[in-house]
Design an enzyme around this catalytic site. Sequence first.
Site, mmCIF file in Angstrom:
data_model
loop_
_atom_site.group_PDB
_atom_site.id
_atom_site.type_symbol
_atom_site.label_atom_id
_atom_site.label_comp_id
_atom_site.label_asym_id
_atom_site.label_seq_id
_atom_site.Cartn_x
_atom_site.Cartn_y
_atom_site.Cartn_z
ATOM 1 C CE LYS A 174 -23.960 57.133 63.036
ATOM 2 N NZ LYS A 174 -24.165 58.648 63.936
ATOM 3 C CD GLU A 249 -29.916 65.527 50.072
ATOM 4 O OE1 GLU A 249 -28.572 66.797 50.693
ATOM 5 O OE2 GLU A 249 -30.486 65.866 51.349
ATOM 6 C CB CYS A 283 -31.099 69.091 52.724
ATOM 7 S SG CYS A 283 -32.269 68.464 52.221
ATOM 8 C CD GLU A 382 -26.924 73.328 54.824
ATOM 9 O OE1 GLU A 382 -25.910 72.906 54.198
ATOM 10 O OE2 GLU A 382 -27.704 72.354 53.033
HETATM 11 P P1 NAP Z 1 -22.346 65.994 59.343
HETATM 12 O O1 NAP Z 1 -21.438 65.724 60.532
HETATM 13 O O2 NAP Z 1 -22.283 65.475 58.122
HETATM 14 O O3 NAP Z 1 -23.940 64.656 59.574
HETATM 15 C C1 NAP Z 1 -24.247 63.830 59.307
HETATM 16 C C2 NAP Z 1 -24.006 62.143 59.422
HETATM 17 O O4 NAP Z 1 -23.309 61.567 59.360
HETATM 18 C C3 NAP Z 1 -24.669 61.630 61.244
HETATM 19 O O5 NAP Z 1 -24.729 60.732 60.819
HETATM 20 C C4 NAP Z 1 -23.682 61.799 61.227
HETATM 21 O O6 NAP Z 1 -22.936 61.208 62.681
HETATM 22 C C5 NAP Z 1 -22.515 61.219 60.093
HETATM 23 N N1 NAP Z 1 -20.393 61.676 60.267
HETATM 24 C C6 NAP Z 1 -20.341 62.291 61.025
HETATM 25 N N2 NAP Z 1 -19.598 61.794 60.981
HETATM 26 C C7 NAP Z 1 -18.951 61.000 60.080
HETATM 27 C C8 NAP Z 1 -17.616 60.262 59.471
HETATM 28 N N3 NAP Z 1 -16.130 60.931 60.160
HETATM 29 N N4 NAP Z 1 -17.665 59.263 58.663
HETATM 30 C C9 NAP Z 1 -19.105 58.615 59.166
HETATM 31 N N5 NAP Z 1 -20.194 59.695 59.298
HETATM 32 C C10 NAP Z 1 -19.846 60.333 59.656
HETATM 33 O O7 NAP Z 1 -23.302 67.307 59.688
HETATM 34 P P2 NAP Z 1 -23.408 67.863 60.947
HETATM 35 O O8 NAP Z 1 -22.108 67.850 61.567
HETATM 36 O O9 NAP Z 1 -24.519 67.035 61.903
HETATM 37 O O10 NAP Z 1 -24.667 69.447 60.594
HETATM 38 C C11 NAP Z 1 -22.998 69.813 60.342
HETATM 39 C C12 NAP Z 1 -23.376 70.498 58.580
HETATM 40 O O11 NAP Z 1 -24.224 69.576 58.189
HETATM 41 C C13 NAP Z 1 -25.168 71.461 59.334
HETATM 42 O O12 NAP Z 1 -24.844 72.439 59.409
HETATM 43 C C14 NAP Z 1 -25.816 71.787 57.989
HETATM 44 O O13 NAP Z 1 -24.901 72.569 57.145
HETATM 45 C C15 NAP Z 1 -25.100 70.682 56.877
HETATM 46 N N6 NAP Z 1 -26.224 69.171 57.844
HETATM 47 C C16 NAP Z 1 -26.841 69.172 55.967
HETATM 48 C C17 NAP Z 1 -27.999 67.768 55.967
HETATM 49 C C18 NAP Z 1 -28.480 67.892 54.823
HETATM 50 O O14 NAP Z 1 -29.694 67.406 55.233
HETATM 51 N N7 NAP Z 1 -27.876 68.216 53.252
HETATM 52 C C19 NAP Z 1 -28.062 67.647 57.207
HETATM 53 C C20 NAP Z 1 -27.440 67.429 58.708
HETATM 54 C C21 NAP Z 1 -26.551 68.699 58.003
HETATM 55 P P3 NAP Z 1 -23.691 62.289 64.008
HETATM 56 O O15 NAP Z 1 -24.333 63.146 64.131
HETATM 57 O O16 NAP Z 1 -23.858 60.641 65.256
HETATM 58 O O17 NAP Z 1 -21.891 62.678 64.754
#
Ligand code: NAP
Length: 480
Positions: A174, A249, A283, A382
């Site tokens: 996904k 991660e 990250c 972060e």
């Molecule tokens: P996120 O919500 O954690 O998204 C990461 C993945 O999880 C995406 O594929 C997302 O899908 C999915 N997801 C979201 N809600 C979910 C749920 N309830 N169950 C299962 N999967 C789910 O991150 P974000 O909202 O895009 O970003 C928010 C913050 O997270 C950023 O500002 C950053 O601080 C952090 N982040 C960290 C990393 C990293 O590499 N460690 C990467 C991205 C973000 P959808 O995006 O399709 O909703």
Amino acid sequence: MKEGKHLINGSWVASQDNDTLDVVSPSDGLVFAKIARGKAGDVDLAVKAAQNALDNGAWRKCAAVDRGRLLSKLGTKILDNFDELADLEALDTGKPLKQAKADITAAGRYFEYYGGAADKVHGDTIPFMDGYMVSILREPHGVTGHIIPWNYPAQMYGRSLAPALAMGNAVVLKPAEDACMTSLRMSELAQEVGFPEGAINVVTGVGEEAGASLSAHPGINFLSFTGSPEVGTIVQCAAAKNHVGCVLELGGKSPQIIFDDADIAAALPVIVNAIVQNGGQTCSAGSRLMIQSTVYENYLDQIAEKFNELKVGSHSMDLDCGPLISAVQKNRVEGFLDRARSEGIAVVAQGSMGPGLPSGGFYVTPTLFAGVPRDNELACDEVFGPVLSALSFDDEQDAIKLANSTDYGLVTGVWTKDGARQMRMAKSVRAGQIYINGYGAGGGIELPFGGVKKSGHGREKGFEALYEFCATKTIVFKHD
Ligand code: NAP
Ligand code: MG
């Protein structure tokens, strides 16, 4: 590419309810494609297709050497389609084209690396009591679920899927709703090189729908997640309810620690790149700049000079920073900037917008804050944007205390010429990766990568990832 479709059991199919989502380019905010919006029913079909590939399909019969060949072929195919994939990645994420090119090179390399490794993960034998022979097999978990973020979608595709496939798992991916395009295209290439039906399945959609359904599906035998700590908790709870393992991660607040004997000329470009690479949406971004108090003003001035030269542009302008991924992310990062300014934290340098920037894009100016209080959110949380927070420390003990003071522990950079101090720092700082006199934000496919504390657990990359994607089975033979 099959627009608006999932890849399930070797076929490109629309969502059961035909629902779709618009795909927006962060450079101008305009819609350029559609993807399918998958829900629980679509995920269920994908998980069943993966299970069928393991029970009855050609994937079950695929020997390690043949899995390796398929992975290597996909690596080559990705590199054969390099320009198309890099353009698509840049358009979809807004990242500068040179960064997208580096990402496609890495995506290809993941499949080459794990293609070469597929037939080299051995089991073991154990000396046991007289009259016994004991074998340890390494077996795939079965169906693995992969949820990847939007910051490095092509790299994450390789990083998450390649080791799972190398070990013989069947995968359901996904990707993030904000950045799916290269995952779909590379899955098409995977079909072209001959991955059997059901080995790779991709369901696009929203995290709370497709992502949540995948994490909670009882047919999933192992989960791999990269993203925020908040969603990581949700995914881990879902895994726990099904009694399956997971690799998480979850990002970091990685320090760059500069002692007064550092080669500052060598450190400067690395330190600046570690935070502006990919607009700080990394990250392992080096987002905490820790400078020894004796050289704080001097080194900060030099870093500020470099920061002031940074230019922001669209993906095709190919400057230092692109736009952020979405309006949501831009608002989130601007919230950090506004709060810091209102608290009186000093902005000592800022980049600027390049000429002729398209309107409607999600641009944020790279910003260097100095004198950040140790307990301020800028020093602890972060931001996931091009925002660097400078803090000073007194001596080695203080550096260790400050480095370990956040909830995260992903990567650390240490800059010093003192060899014994390099060793002490490497042993004392809690993180999954420590760089001495260098920094690789997520770099090195061969290098095990992952976090401690809130940065998550489990390891990706290198051979460690292969061990995550299998379980041992102990077979005890009794003979006379
Ligand atoms: P996120 O919500 O954690 O998204 C990461 C993945 O999880 C995406 O594929 C997302 O899908 C999915 N997801 C979201 N809600 C979910 C749920 N309830 N169950 C299962 N999967 C789910 O991150 P974000 O909202 O895009 O970003 C928010 C913050 O997270 C950023 O500002 C950053 O601080 C952090 N982040 C960290 C990393 C990293 O590499 N460690 C990467 C991205 C973000 P959808 O995006 O399709 O909703
Ligand atoms: Mg979302």
